[in-house]
Design an enzyme around this catalytic site. Structure first.
Site, PDB file in Angstrom:
ATOM      1  NE  ARG A 173     113.259  45.198 110.806  1.00 30.13           N
ATOM      2  CZ  ARG A 173     112.106  45.634 110.309  1.00 30.13           C
ATOM      3  NH1 ARG A 173     110.986  44.932 110.481  1.00 30.13           N
ATOM      4  NH2 ARG A 173     112.053  46.765 109.665  1.00 30.13           N
ATOM      5  CG  ASP A 195     121.756  51.622 107.541  1.00 30.07           C
ATOM      6  OD1 ASP A 195     120.951  52.282 108.230  1.00 30.07           O
ATOM      7  OD2 ASP A 195     121.533  50.465 107.125  1.00 30.07           O
ATOM      8  CE  LYS A 200     118.721  50.322 101.845  1.00 27.59           C
ATOM      9  NZ  LYS A 200     117.298  50.487 102.242  1.00 27.59           N
ATOM     10  CE  LYS A 205     120.701  49.504 110.233  1.00 26.82           C
ATOM     11  NZ  LYS A 205     119.461  49.797 109.466  1.00 26.82           N
ATOM     12  CG  ASP A 254     116.709  47.134 102.414  1.00 24.24           C
ATOM     13  OD1 ASP A 254     117.741  47.436 103.051  1.00 24.24           O
ATOM     14  OD2 ASP A 254     116.060  47.935 101.714  1.00 24.24           O
ATOM     15  CG  ASP A 275     120.949  48.625 104.285  1.00 21.17           C
ATOM     16  OD1 ASP A 275     120.985  47.515 103.710  1.00 21.17           O
ATOM     17  OD2 ASP A 275     119.918  49.112 104.804  1.00 21.17           O
ATOM     18  CD  GLU A 333     119.989  46.584 107.123  1.00 22.15           C
ATOM     19  OE1 GLU A 333     118.936  46.432 106.466  1.00 22.15           O
ATOM     20  OE2 GLU A 333     120.409  47.697 107.469  1.00 22.15           O
TER      21      GLU A 333
HETATM   22  N1  BES Z   1     118.766  51.479 106.635  1.00 24.63           N
HETATM   23  C1  BES Z   1     117.432  51.328 106.214  1.00 24.63           C
HETATM   24  C2  BES Z   1     116.501  52.430 106.728  1.00 24.63           C
HETATM   25  C3  BES Z   1     116.789  53.818 106.256  1.00 24.63           C
HETATM   26  C4  BES Z   1     116.095  54.367 105.201  1.00 24.63           C
HETATM   27  C5  BES Z   1     117.695  54.605 106.910  1.00 24.63           C
HETATM   28  C6  BES Z   1     116.349  55.657 104.791  1.00 24.63           C
HETATM   29  C7  BES Z   1     117.951  55.905 106.507  1.00 24.63           C
HETATM   30  C8  BES Z   1     117.263  56.439 105.448  1.00 24.63           C
HETATM   31  C9  BES Z   1     116.892  49.988 106.697  1.00 24.63           C
HETATM   32  O1  BES Z   1     117.816  48.980 106.824  1.00 24.63           O
HETATM   33  C10 BES Z   1     115.902  49.548 105.678  1.00 24.63           C
HETATM   34  O2  BES Z   1     116.295  49.267 104.580  1.00 24.63           O
HETATM   35  N2  BES Z   1     114.636  49.463 106.079  1.00 24.63           N
HETATM   36  C11 BES Z   1     113.620  49.062 105.215  1.00 24.63           C
HETATM   37  C12 BES Z   1     112.740  48.088 105.955  1.00 24.63           C
HETATM   38  C13 BES Z   1     111.739  47.374 105.095  1.00 24.63           C
HETATM   39  C14 BES Z   1     112.464  46.430 104.148  1.00 24.63           C
HETATM   40  C15 BES Z   1     110.818  46.615 105.989  1.00 24.63           C
HETATM   41  C16 BES Z   1     112.830  50.300 104.794  1.00 24.63           C
HETATM   42  O3  BES Z   1     112.660  51.189 105.612  1.00 24.63           O
HETATM   43  O4  BES Z   1     112.431  50.362 103.642  1.00 24.63           O
HETATM   44 ZN    ZN Z   2     119.758  49.544 107.179  1.00 21.84          ZN
HETATM   45 MN    MN Z   3     118.129  47.936 104.988  1.00 16.21          MN
END
Ligand code: BES
Ligand code: ZN
Ligand code: MN
Length: 488
Positions: free
Chosen positions: A339, A276, A265, A253, A335, A258, A337
């Site tokens: 996946r 990210d 966010k 990824k 968010d 992000d 994204e």
């Molecule tokens: N890039 C983030 C995950 C992340 C969080 C990486 C903290 C490193 C540190 C990912 O894209 C994300 O935003 N995931 C969301 C998913 C949710 C919307 C289902 C999350 O983990 O809140």
């Molecule tokens: Zn992300």
């Molecule tokens: Mn995200």
């Protein structure tokens, strides 16, 4: 890029100990017994080393720990770094000893008196991994990191044994630099250029641009990048060091930033999302390491490079997109994204390369940090065999990893009223539903593992092998897994 400290391997020449002006390193067994080199340091320093070896402070040190005796009398050195280590240490202890030395190393040249200690190559590996600092964005010229002179009774043997681990350390540094780089510097275009430059190392590198991705039908990947003015790209790196057999595939990824997209966010901590692209960074570092050490394996590394921004063309929550596989996805939360990026790249990797196995890496979920903190990555796999291979390699390299479950029982959380699936499964088991989502884009018979590295790719305090910031976690484990299982 940041390059590891350089090593020179020389036969032991004890007359140079007195006049070395930087730091001097010597090794003392737990019993306190001094070897030939240490005896020289002891004699020059009028018994300081012996007094230290007999002290409570030394007795309390654990194996592989080090301590510096500053400005020893009778020597030109600024300090003597004394490392507690057995004559024939375990590989892991030797690496840790190197890390201890690296932590104490200043900017002057380091003279390591290895004598005939075992595992000197691993000591070098530890030093190389720990002596890192990200200075690319500082206007001041970086300070010289003094080189390392290692004196040993068989210097050629140590040099030969250290070659591969030092190549891997360079791969780790590449990953760290990429992961530490700010998003206005590491754009999708800049990232692709840095990967394309690796053709000079013998890698084949192909950059797929938006029109080609469009033609391939990678709509889930493209939906993530369309709110940004940065073009989305997929980069394919091939290392062909094996025979004619099908390659192993690594998929990363690479979200260079992000913001969350329209599902924006919160401001606090958003700057951390420069990391990210950590999964793509690890894939890139492994490919670099394989090329540098001329691995006898066929490995293909694919990274999906996008920026998740809330621009005018951004994907809206509720939009439905069709993946390259053909499945439709209702995007509830922009968010989630990572996946969406991986879905298309995983599918493409299987269609094009028919790999013998596939591992993807992603800073995928905040939920994995709740589950495992910053010590271990989550390992999700449809194959006990593949996950055991990876977990063993990770253990040998001292990189934390823990198996997490996958099960069709979680699939109901991904049901969509309008499309084949939605891209989020709600709060419960957030990391597992992300894994379930990815598995829909993996063929049943394909040995596959998903590594959720959100907690380990970059951390806020020093770890064993790295100062705070990007760790390069996973480069060493994956390199070892390939070396142990996929090289003839
Ligand atoms: N890039 C983030 C995950 C992340 C969080 C990486 C903290 C490193 C540190 C990912 O894209 C994300 O935003 N995931 C969301 C998913 C949710 C919307 C289902 C999350 O983990 O809140
Ligand atoms: Zn992300
Ligand atoms: Mn995200």
């Amino acid at each position: 890029m940041t390059t590891p400290v350089t090593f020179e391997f020389l036969p032991t020449e004890l007359d140079q100990v007195a006049t070395h002006t930087g730091q001097v390193v010597c090794f003392v067994e737990a019993s306190g017994k001094l070897d030939q080199s240490s005896r020289r340091v002891n004699r020059l320093s009028k018994g300081a080393l012996e007094r230290f070896a007999e002290s409570e402070a030394f007795a309390e040190m654990s194996e592989s720990q080090a301590r510096e005796l500053a400005y020893p009398a009778g020597m030109d050195a600024t300090g003597v770094i004394v490392v507690k280590l057995a004559r024939k240490p375990e590989a892991g202890d030797a690496r840790k000893a190197g890390v201890s030395i690296g932590k104490l190393k200043n900017d002057s040249p380091l003279l390591v008196l290895a004598g005939n200690i075992g595992r000197a190559a691993e000591i070098c590996e530890g030093i190389a991994l720990r002596v890192y600092s990200y200075t690319e964005m500082k206007s001041e010229d970086p300070k010289e990191t003094g080189n390392v002179i290692l004196m040993a009774s068989k210097p050629e043997e140590v040099a030969a044994a250290a070659a591969a681990p030092l190549a891997v350390a360079e791969g780790v540094f590449f990953t760290r630099d990429l992961t530490n780089a700010p998003a206005n510097h590491l754009t999708t275009t800049n990232f692709a250029e840095q990967l394309a430059a690796m053709t000079s190392l013998g890698l084949e590198v192909e950059v797929l641009e938006e029109p080609q991705l469009e033609e391939l039908g990678m709509r889930t990947l493209l939906s993530v990048g369309q709110g940004s003015s940065a073009p989305s790209k997929v980069v394919v790196m091939s290392w062909k060091g094996g025979g004619d057999e099908a390659p192993f595939a690594l998929v990363g990824k690479g979200v260079v930033f992000d913001t969350g997209g329209l599902s924006l966010k919160p401001a606090g901590g958003m700057e951390d999302m420069t990391m990210d692209m950590g999964g793509a960074g690890v894939v890139s570092g492994v490919m670099r390491a394989l090329a540098l050490r001329k691995a006898k394996a066929n490995v293909v590394g694919l990274v999906g490079l996008v920026e998740n921004m809330p621009g005018p063309d951004a994907t809206r929550p509720g939009d439905v997109v069709t993946s390259m596989k053909g499945d439709t996805v209702e995007i509830i939360n922009t968010d989630a994204e990572g996946r969406l990026v991986l879905a298309d790249v995983l599918w493409y990797a299987q269609e094009r390369f028919k790999p013998v196995g596939m591992i993807n890496l992603a800073t995928l979920t905040g939920a994995i940090i709740i589950g495992l903190g910053h010590e271990m990555a989550g390992v999700f796999s449809n194959s006990d065999d593949l996950s055991d291979k990876f977990l063993k390699a990770a253990k040998d390299e001292d990189e934390g990893a823990w198996r997490m479950p996958l099960s069709p029982a979680y699939d109901k959380q991904l049901k969509s009223a309008v499309a084949d699936m939605k891209n989020v499964g709600g709060r419960p088991a957030g990391s597992i539903t992300a894994g379930q989502f990815l598995q829909r884009f993996v063929l049943d018979e394909m040995p596959w593992a998903h590594l959720d590295i959100a907690g380990v790719a970059s951390v806020k305090s020093d770890t064993s092998y790295a100062p705070k910031g990007a760790t390069g976690w996973g480069v060493r484990a994956l390199n070892r897994m390939i070396a142990d299982n996929y090289e003839g």
